[in-house]
Write a protein that holds these residues in place. Structure first.
Motif, PDB file in Angstrom:
ATOM      1  N   VAL A  14      40.248  40.412 -12.095  1.00  0.00           N
ATOM      2  CA  VAL A  14      39.123  41.063 -12.763  1.00  0.00           C
ATOM      3  C   VAL A  14      39.255  40.930 -14.275  1.00  0.00           C
ATOM      4  CG1 VAL A  14      38.064  43.307 -13.240  1.00  0.00           C
ATOM      5  CG2 VAL A  14      38.634  42.671 -10.895  1.00  0.00           C
ATOM      6  N   ALA A  15      40.458  41.172 -14.796  1.00  0.00           N
ATOM      7  CA  ALA A  15      40.687  41.023 -16.238  1.00  0.00           C
ATOM      8  C   ALA A  15      40.402  39.588 -16.676  1.00  0.00           C
ATOM      9  CB  ALA A  15      42.117  41.418 -16.596  1.00  0.00           C
ATOM     10  N   GLY A  16      40.872  38.627 -15.881  1.00  0.00           N
ATOM     11  CA  GLY A  16      40.632  37.232 -16.212  1.00  0.00           C
ATOM     12  C   GLY A  16      39.159  36.883 -16.228  1.00  0.00           C
ATOM     13  N   LEU A  17      38.404  37.411 -15.261  1.00  0.00           N
ATOM     14  CA  LEU A  17      36.963  37.161 -15.214  1.00  0.00           C
ATOM     15  C   LEU A  17      36.275  37.709 -16.459  1.00  0.00           C
ATOM     16  CD1 LEU A  17      34.472  36.179 -13.671  1.00  0.00           C
ATOM     17  CD2 LEU A  17      34.392  38.403 -12.522  1.00  0.00           C
ATOM     18  N   ILE A  18      36.673  38.896 -16.868  1.00  0.00           N
ATOM     19  CA  ILE A  18      36.102  39.492 -18.079  1.00  0.00           C
ATOM     20  C   ILE A  18      36.453  38.646 -19.300  1.00  0.00           C
ATOM     21  CG2 ILE A  18      36.237  41.484 -19.637  1.00  0.00           C
ATOM     22  CD1 ILE A  18      36.550  43.234 -17.162  1.00  0.00           C
ATOM     23  N   PHE A  19      37.684  38.177 -19.370  1.00  0.00           N
ATOM     24  CA  PHE A  19      38.092  37.328 -20.496  1.00  0.00           C
ATOM     25  C   PHE A  19      37.210  36.083 -20.580  1.00  0.00           C
ATOM     26  CE2 PHE A  19      42.692  38.959 -19.844  1.00  0.00           C
ATOM     27  CZ  PHE A  19      42.382  40.123 -20.539  1.00  0.00           C
ATOM     28  N   VAL A  20      36.958  35.472 -19.425  1.00  0.00           N
ATOM     29  CA  VAL A  20      36.153  34.245 -19.407  1.00  0.00           C
ATOM     30  C   VAL A  20      34.732  34.525 -19.873  1.00  0.00           C
ATOM     31  CG1 VAL A  20      35.141  32.485 -17.919  1.00  0.00           C
ATOM     32  CG2 VAL A  20      37.526  33.143 -17.609  1.00  0.00           C
ATOM     33  N   GLY A  32      32.306  40.518 -30.352  1.00  0.00           N
ATOM     34  CA  GLY A  32      32.741  40.033 -31.658  1.00  0.00           C
ATOM     35  C   GLY A  32      34.095  39.358 -31.649  1.00  0.00           C
ATOM     36  N   THR A  33      34.591  38.936 -30.465  1.00  0.00           N
ATOM     37  CA  THR A  33      35.908  38.314 -30.400  1.00  0.00           C
ATOM     38  C   THR A  33      35.796  36.798 -30.552  1.00  0.00           C
ATOM     39  OG1 THR A  33      37.877  38.005 -29.035  1.00  0.00           O
ATOM     40  CG2 THR A  33      35.790  38.125 -27.881  1.00  0.00           C
ATOM     41  N   ASP A  34      36.765  36.201 -31.223  1.00  0.00           N
ATOM     42  CA  ASP A  34      36.807  34.745 -31.331  1.00  0.00           C
ATOM     43  C   ASP A  34      37.955  34.171 -30.517  1.00  0.00           C
ATOM     44  OD1 ASP A  34      38.878  35.705 -32.818  1.00  0.00           O
ATOM     45  OD2 ASP A  34      38.416  34.579 -34.651  1.00  0.00           O
ATOM     46  N   ALA A  35      38.605  35.029 -29.694  1.00  0.00           N
ATOM     47  CA  ALA A  35      39.677  34.560 -28.818  1.00  0.00           C
ATOM     48  C   ALA A  35      39.089  33.687 -27.718  1.00  0.00           C
ATOM     49  CB  ALA A  35      40.418  35.745 -28.207  1.00  0.00           C
ATOM     50  N   GLU A  36      39.875  32.758 -27.234  1.00  0.00           N
ATOM     51  CA  GLU A  36      39.387  31.863 -26.196  1.00  0.00           C
ATOM     52  C   GLU A  36      40.461  31.622 -25.149  1.00  0.00           C
ATOM     53  OE1 GLU A  36      38.360  28.255 -28.140  1.00  0.00           O
ATOM     54  OE2 GLU A  36      40.431  27.750 -28.672  1.00  0.00           O
ATOM     55  N   VAL A  37      39.987  31.226 -23.965  1.00  0.00           N
ATOM     56  CA  VAL A  37      40.892  30.891 -22.875  1.00  0.00           C
ATOM     57  C   VAL A  37      41.261  29.417 -22.987  1.00  0.00           C
ATOM     58  CG1 VAL A  37      41.129  30.685 -20.372  1.00  0.00           C
ATOM     59  CG2 VAL A  37      39.899  32.640 -21.356  1.00  0.00           C
ATOM     60  N   ASN A  38      42.551  29.116 -22.878  1.00  0.00           N
ATOM     61  CA  ASN A  38      43.022  27.735 -22.880  1.00  0.00           C
ATOM     62  C   ASN A  38      43.145  27.299 -21.423  1.00  0.00           C
ATOM     63  OD1 ASN A  38      44.757  25.401 -22.827  1.00  0.00           O
ATOM     64  ND2 ASN A  38      45.356  25.880 -24.938  1.00  0.00           N
ATOM     65  N   THR A  68      45.255  34.704 -27.030  1.00  0.00           N
ATOM     66  CA  THR A  68      44.936  33.556 -26.177  1.00  0.00           C
ATOM     67  C   THR A  68      45.990  33.386 -25.091  1.00  0.00           C
ATOM     68  OG1 THR A  68      43.759  32.381 -27.947  1.00  0.00           O
ATOM     69  CG2 THR A  68      44.623  31.051 -26.129  1.00  0.00           C
ATOM     70  N   ALA A  69      47.259  33.565 -25.455  1.00  0.00           N
ATOM     71  CA  ALA A  69      48.343  33.461 -24.478  1.00  0.00           C
ATOM     72  C   ALA A  69      48.196  34.516 -23.394  1.00  0.00           C
ATOM     73  CB  ALA A  69      49.693  33.607 -25.183  1.00  0.00           C
ATOM     74  N   ASN A  70      47.854  35.737 -23.781  1.00  0.00           N
ATOM     75  CA  ASN A  70      47.715  36.825 -22.810  1.00  0.00           C
ATOM     76  C   ASN A  70      46.551  36.567 -21.859  1.00  0.00           C
ATOM     77  OD1 ASN A  70      48.488  39.387 -21.749  1.00  0.00           O
ATOM     78  ND2 ASN A  70      46.764  40.325 -22.829  1.00  0.00           N
ATOM     79  N   MET A  71      45.406  36.150 -22.410  1.00  0.00           N
ATOM     80  CA  MET A  71      44.233  35.883 -21.585  1.00  0.00           C
ATOM     81  C   MET A  71      44.494  34.731 -20.622  1.00  0.00           C
ATOM     82  SD  MET A  71      41.420  36.287 -24.647  1.00  0.00           S
ATOM     83  CE  MET A  71      40.099  35.517 -23.720  1.00  0.00           C
ATOM     84  N   SER A  72      45.030  33.636 -21.137  1.00  0.00           N
ATOM     85  CA  SER A  72      45.290  32.454 -20.308  1.00  0.00           C
ATOM     86  C   SER A  72      46.349  32.759 -19.261  1.00  0.00           C
ATOM     87  CB  SER A  72      45.734  31.283 -21.191  1.00  0.00           C
ATOM     88  OG  SER A  72      44.779  31.006 -22.201  1.00  0.00           O
TER      89      SER A  72
END
Length: 282
Positions: free
Chosen positions: A213-219, A228-234, A43-47
């Motif tokens: 681009v990475a951030g857009l994919i994460f969102v 199958g990921t349960d990670a989320e953006v804060n 979550t920290a990496n994505m955010s």
């Protein structure tokens, strides 16, 4: 999240934005800060990736003078960097969170090492560039301008391997990204006959797009629950880091060139090593 945590993240964002605009490696400020505040690593990496995008854009805008005349070079390299960023982001989401958590200390240490050796890399790149310019002048009996000679002797994207290296750096940037700017500057400086300030402008654009681009994919993946990921953006973290990174991005582009490089690197190294020790001690 309390006032202290928000202020700490905001200041980390300012520091990261400033450092990214000048030398890169701002992730080694914000990411360890988020870990220290108890944010899960993925979550920290994505955010963090999303939050640093505005700062990267601000840094690129601040270097728009150096980007003049490099449109074709930037667009061609963007193809490879973007493809790499997509792959890196998908790997982060597809692989188990435990895999990322296991390699985080190694990735941070890699970033710290790259920051430490960055002055030596810069000197080597600068020496190589100077040698190329001298050789070009000696080999130009007709007296053609250096820019004209460069256009004849080297493709706009530099040596053949620069595009491949841009793709690899994009994969790394999409997956984690610490010291992505340092790696890119080494690649561009060695493979492209151009001044380092102009290449720094190119670096800022490539990093901004990879993070975006990475951030857009994460969102998209997080919101739709794909892979199958349960990670989320804060989103609170994204907002606070983003505000700080924009301030830092313009600060780095305007006055960052006058800041002592050794001071910037020292902050990165101390924060990075503190994060590694904290993670290893559990």
């Amino acid at each position: 999240m309390g006032t202290f945590e928000i202020v700490a993240i905001l200041l980390a964002g300012v520091g990261a934005g400033t450092i990214n605009a000048v030398v890169g490696s701002g992730t080694l400020i914000t990411f360890p800060t988020l870990l220290a505040l108890g944010v899960p690593p993925v979550t920290a990496n994505m955010s963090n990736s999303l939050g640093l995008v505005p700062g990267s854009v601000a840094g690129a805008v601040g270097y728009r003078r150096e980007l003049a005349g490099q449109r074709t070079r930037v667009l061609r390299l963007l193809i490879f960097s973007t493809a790499g960023g997509v792959l890196g982001a998908l790997l982060l989401l597809w692989l188990p969170p435990d895999a990322f958590e296991a390699v985080v200390p190694a990735l941070i240490l890699l970033g710290v090492v790259l920051v430490i050796v960055q002055p030596r890399l810069s000197r080597a790149v600068a020496a190589r560039t100077a040698a190329r310019e001298q050789a070009r002048e000696l080999a130009d009996p007709a007296g053609h301008p250096a820019g004209e000679q460069a256009a004849v002797r080297q493709p706009v994207t530099g040596a053949w391997w620069v595009a491949i290296a841009a793709f690899g750096t994009g994969v790394y940037g999409g997956y984690f990204g610490a010291a992505q700017g340092v790696i890119l500057m080494a690649v561009l400086g060695i493979g492209i006959s151009e001044s380092l300030q102009r290449l720094n402008g190119v670096k800022n654009v490539l990093v901004a797009v990879v993070n975006g681009v990475a951030g857009l994919i994460f969102v998209v993946v997080a919101e739709l629950g794909l892979l199958g990921t349960d990670a989320e953006v804060n989103w609170l973290l994204v907002l606070v880091i983003g505000v700080g990174a924009v301030i830092g991005g313009f600060l780095g582009a305007s006055v960052g060139r006058r800041l002592p490089a050794v001071a910037l690197r020292s902050v990165i190294v101390v924060v990075g090593l503190a994060a590694v020790v904290s993670i290893l001690l559990g």
